[in-house]
Design a protein around this motif. Structure first.
Motif, short mmCIF file in Angstrom:
data_model
loop_
_atom_site.label_atom_id
_atom_site.label_comp_id
_atom_site.label_asym_id
_atom_site.label_seq_id
_atom_site.Cartn_x
_atom_site.Cartn_y
_atom_site.Cartn_z
N ARG A 2 -141.23 -19.31 77.52
CA ARG A 2 -141.77 -19.30 76.16
C ARG A 2 -143.22 -19.74 76.23
O ARG A 2 -143.58 -20.62 77.01
N THR A 3 -144.05 -19.12 75.40
CA THR A 3 -145.46 -19.46 75.36
C THR A 3 -145.87 -19.73 73.92
O THR A 3 -145.20 -19.31 72.97
N GLY A 4 -146.98 -20.42 73.77
CA GLY A 4 -147.49 -20.70 72.45
C GLY A 4 -148.87 -21.30 72.50
O GLY A 4 -149.46 -21.45 73.57
N GLN A 14 -146.97 -23.27 78.01
CA GLN A 14 -145.76 -22.52 78.34
C GLN A 14 -144.62 -23.49 78.60
O GLN A 14 -144.85 -24.65 78.96
N CYS A 15 -143.42 -23.00 78.42
CA CYS A 15 -142.22 -23.80 78.63
C CYS A 15 -141.19 -22.93 79.32
O CYS A 15 -140.85 -21.86 78.83
N TRP A 82 -147.32 -30.25 69.57
CA TRP A 82 -146.08 -30.87 70.03
C TRP A 82 -146.12 -32.37 69.76
O TRP A 82 -147.17 -32.93 69.49
N ALA A 96 -142.35 -25.60 66.33
CA ALA A 96 -141.84 -24.24 66.49
C ALA A 96 -142.77 -23.17 65.94
O ALA A 96 -142.80 -22.06 66.44
N LEU A 99 -145.12 -21.46 68.54
CA LEU A 99 -144.60 -20.55 69.55
C LEU A 99 -145.05 -19.12 69.25
O LEU A 99 -145.18 -18.73 68.09
N ASP A 100 -145.27 -18.33 70.29
CA ASP A 100 -145.68 -16.94 70.11
C ASP A 100 -144.56 -16.10 69.50
O ASP A 100 -144.82 -15.20 68.71
#
Length: 135
Positions: A2-4, A14-15, A82, A96, A99-100
């Protein structure tokens, strides 16, 4: 993966891991921070989170449960990115909305529901807590 990132693009992250939980927090502080009826926090293991661009600014505040919360945001556009519940915590909560790809709200755990705004409907089958759930 996941990216954002923030609204202006100065900060990216990123996660790698799947979320532990998605919280819809109805506390007064999350309402102020989000400018909405509740805040959305995507809890992930700290070890899986990586900053890929930029340097956020940090602000700390006390929480309703008596803890101190580290709040990280873009110093250019102000987007909250965050939260860190403490230096020893194994998790962080990504905002949330940063997030992209959007999250699925059907899996949200609703917390601090005793502070929810009148008229906000919480699905009957959604997990709910009047305050902060126990760790």
């Amino acid at each position: 993966m996941r990216t954002g990132g923030c609204q202006c693009g100065a900060i990216r992250y990123q996660c790698a891991d799947e979320p532990i939980a998605l919280y819809a927090c109805h506390c007064t502080e999350c309402r102020k921070q989000s400018g909405s009826a509740f805040g959305l926090s995507f809890q992930v293991p700290r070890r899986s989170f990586r900053l890929t661009r930029g340097q956020p600014k940090r602000w700390s505040r006390p929480t309703d449960s008596g803890r101190t919360l580290g709040c990280l945001f873009c110093p250019d556009c102000g987007t909250r990115l965050w939260h860190e519940p403490g230096p020893a915590s194994e998790t962080i909560t990504i905002k949330a909305g940063s997030l992209d790809r959007p999250v699925d709200l059907s899996a949200a755990i609703h917390i601090w529901t005793r502070s929810r705004l009148p008229g906000v409907a919480i699905p009957a089958d959604a997990p709910q807590f009047p305050g902060e759930p126990e760790d």
